[in-house]
Design a protein around this motif. Structure first.
Motif, PDB file in Angstrom:
ATOM      1  N   PRO A   1      44.344 108.779  20.727  1.00  0.00           N
ATOM      2  CA  PRO A   1      43.270 107.882  21.161  1.00  0.00           C
ATOM      3  C   PRO A   1      43.837 106.723  21.975  1.00  0.00           C
ATOM      4  N   LEU A   2      43.049 106.251  22.912  1.00  0.00           N
ATOM      5  CA  LEU A   2      43.514 105.198  23.816  1.00  0.00           C
ATOM      6  C   LEU A   2      43.932 103.948  23.049  1.00  0.00           C
ATOM      7  N   SER A   3      43.208 103.613  22.005  1.00  0.00           N
ATOM      8  CA  SER A   3      43.549 102.406  21.235  1.00  0.00           C
ATOM      9  C   SER A   3      44.897 102.551  20.528  1.00  0.00           C
ATOM     10  N   ALA A   4      45.290 103.764  20.189  1.00  0.00           N
ATOM     11  CA  ALA A   4      46.604 103.993  19.584  1.00  0.00           C
ATOM     12  C   ALA A   4      47.696 104.047  20.649  1.00  0.00           C
ATOM     13  N   GLU A   5      47.354 104.529  21.826  1.00  0.00           N
ATOM     14  CA  GLU A   5      48.311 104.591  22.930  1.00  0.00           C
ATOM     15  C   GLU A   5      48.627 103.183  23.455  1.00  0.00           C
ATOM     16  N   PHE A   6      47.613 102.317  23.464  1.00  0.00           N
ATOM     17  CA  PHE A   6      47.767 100.955  23.994  1.00  0.00           C
ATOM     18  C   PHE A   6      47.216  99.936  23.001  1.00  0.00           C
ATOM     19  N   PRO A   7      47.878  99.763  21.849  1.00  0.00           N
ATOM     20  CA  PRO A   7      47.340  98.870  20.818  1.00  0.00           C
ATOM     21  C   PRO A   7      47.186  97.414  21.283  1.00  0.00           C
ATOM     22  N   ALA A   8      47.991  96.988  22.215  1.00  0.00           N
ATOM     23  CA  ALA A   8      47.892  95.610  22.707  1.00  0.00           C
ATOM     24  C   ALA A   8      46.597  95.378  23.486  1.00  0.00           C
ATOM     25  N   PHE A   9      45.967  96.457  23.935  1.00  0.00           N
ATOM     26  CA  PHE A   9      44.747  96.356  24.725  1.00  0.00           C
ATOM     27  C   PHE A   9      43.492  96.702  23.912  1.00  0.00           C
ATOM     28  N   LYS A  10      43.613  96.739  22.603  1.00  0.00           N
ATOM     29  CA  LYS A  10      42.495  97.162  21.756  1.00  0.00           C
ATOM     30  C   LYS A  10      41.223  96.360  22.045  1.00  0.00           C
ATOM     31  N   ASP A  11      41.329  95.046  22.115  1.00  0.00           N
ATOM     32  CA  ASP A  11      40.154  94.210  22.381  1.00  0.00           C
ATOM     33  C   ASP A  11      39.624  94.430  23.798  1.00  0.00           C
ATOM     34  N   THR A  12      40.528  94.582  24.746  1.00  0.00           N
ATOM     35  CA  THR A  12      40.126  94.826  26.138  1.00  0.00           C
ATOM     36  C   THR A  12      39.419  96.164  26.264  1.00  0.00           C
ATOM     37  N   ILE A  13      39.920  97.172  25.575  1.00  0.00           N
ATOM     38  CA  ILE A  13      39.273  98.492  25.590  1.00  0.00           C
ATOM     39  C   ILE A  13      37.846  98.367  25.085  1.00  0.00           C
ATOM     40  N   HIS A  14      37.680  97.694  23.969  1.00  0.00           N
ATOM     41  CA  HIS A  14      36.343  97.526  23.392  1.00  0.00           C
ATOM     42  C   HIS A  14      35.420  96.781  24.356  1.00  0.00           C
ATOM     43  N   ALA A  15      35.914  95.697  24.929  1.00  0.00           N
ATOM     44  CA  ALA A  15      35.096  94.894  25.848  1.00  0.00           C
ATOM     45  C   ALA A  15      34.708  95.697  27.086  1.00  0.00           C
ATOM     46  N   LEU A  16      35.649  96.430  27.649  1.00  0.00           N
ATOM     47  CA  LEU A  16      35.354  97.212  28.850  1.00  0.00           C
ATOM     48  C   LEU A  16      34.402  98.371  28.562  1.00  0.00           C
TER      49      LEU A  16
ATOM     50  N   VAL B   1      46.106 116.587  33.122  1.00  0.00           N
ATOM     51  CA  VAL B   1      44.848 115.874  33.361  1.00  0.00           C
ATOM     52  C   VAL B   1      44.772 114.660  32.441  1.00  0.00           C
ATOM     53  N   ARG B   2      45.143 114.853  31.173  1.00  0.00           N
ATOM     54  CA  ARG B   2      45.115 113.743  30.201  1.00  0.00           C
ATOM     55  C   ARG B   2      46.050 112.615  30.624  1.00  0.00           C
ATOM     56  N   VAL B   3      47.218 112.949  31.124  1.00  0.00           N
ATOM     57  CA  VAL B   3      48.168 111.923  31.567  1.00  0.00           C
ATOM     58  C   VAL B   3      47.605 111.144  32.753  1.00  0.00           C
ATOM     59  N   VAL B   4      47.012 111.833  33.700  1.00  0.00           N
ATOM     60  CA  VAL B   4      46.417 111.161  34.869  1.00  0.00           C
ATOM     61  C   VAL B   4      45.285 110.244  34.417  1.00  0.00           C
ATOM     62  N   GLN B   5      44.452 110.733  33.517  1.00  0.00           N
ATOM     63  CA  GLN B   5      43.358 109.911  33.001  1.00  0.00           C
ATOM     64  C   GLN B   5      43.892 108.673  32.291  1.00  0.00           C
ATOM     65  N   LYS B   6      44.914 108.862  31.470  1.00  0.00           N
ATOM     66  CA  LYS B   6      45.485 107.738  30.725  1.00  0.00           C
ATOM     67  C   LYS B   6      46.099 106.721  31.676  1.00  0.00           C
ATOM     68  N   ASP B   7      46.781 107.182  32.712  1.00  0.00           N
ATOM     69  CA  ASP B   7      47.369 106.277  33.699  1.00  0.00           C
ATOM     70  C   ASP B   7      46.294 105.461  34.406  1.00  0.00           C
ATOM     71  N   HIS B   8      45.200 106.108  34.755  1.00  0.00           N
ATOM     72  CA  HIS B   8      44.103 105.412  35.436  1.00  0.00           C
ATOM     73  C   HIS B   8      43.484 104.362  34.510  1.00  0.00           C
ATOM     74  N   LEU B   9      43.256 104.729  33.272  1.00  0.00           N
ATOM     75  CA  LEU B   9      42.702 103.776  32.310  1.00  0.00           C
ATOM     76  C   LEU B   9      43.662 102.608  32.080  1.00  0.00           C
ATOM     77  N   PHE B  10      44.947 102.896  32.022  1.00  0.00           N
ATOM     78  CA  PHE B  10      45.947 101.826  31.835  1.00  0.00           C
ATOM     79  C   PHE B  10      45.907 100.844  33.013  1.00  0.00           C
ATOM     80  N   GLN B  11      45.780 101.358  34.218  1.00  0.00           N
ATOM     81  CA  GLN B  11      45.687 100.486  35.385  1.00  0.00           C
ATOM     82  C   GLN B  11      44.447  99.587  35.284  1.00  0.00           C
TER      83      GLN B  11
END
Length: 82
Positions: A7-22, A64-74
């Motif tokens: 899950p994205l929140s586990a991949e980028f725990p520092a962005f958990k609040d930002t993920i929720h807000a976005l 595909v998952r890696v590309v999606q994750k990279d885009h979301l990280f950006q």
């Protein structure tokens, strides 16, 4: 052996609040987030033998998952910098 989701929140725990807000405020991010979650679920199901994919199809799905994750990280980095 059970393979875990990414899950994205586990991949980028520092962005958990930002993920929720976005997810709540940005329709584009929310759509990409849902697509990533579906792709991750499909990879997980294939890796755990629930769905059967040949090796090439599974590898393509992982790419595909890696590309999606990279885009979301950006998008997360851009939102955090603002």
């Amino acid at each position: 052996m059970q393979v875990e989701h990414h899950p994205l929140s586990a991949e980028f725990p520092a962005f958990k609040d930002t993920i929720h807000a976005l997810k709540l405020s940005n329709a584009h991010f929310s759509k990409l987030f849902d697509e990533y979650a579906e792709t991750d679920k499909a990879v997980n199901r294939a890796e755990n033998g629930v769905d059967h994919l040949n090796d090439a199809a599974l590898e393509e799905l992982k790419k595909v998952r890696v590309v999606q994750k990279d885009h979301l990280f950006q998008l997360l980095q851009t939102a955090s910098a603002a």
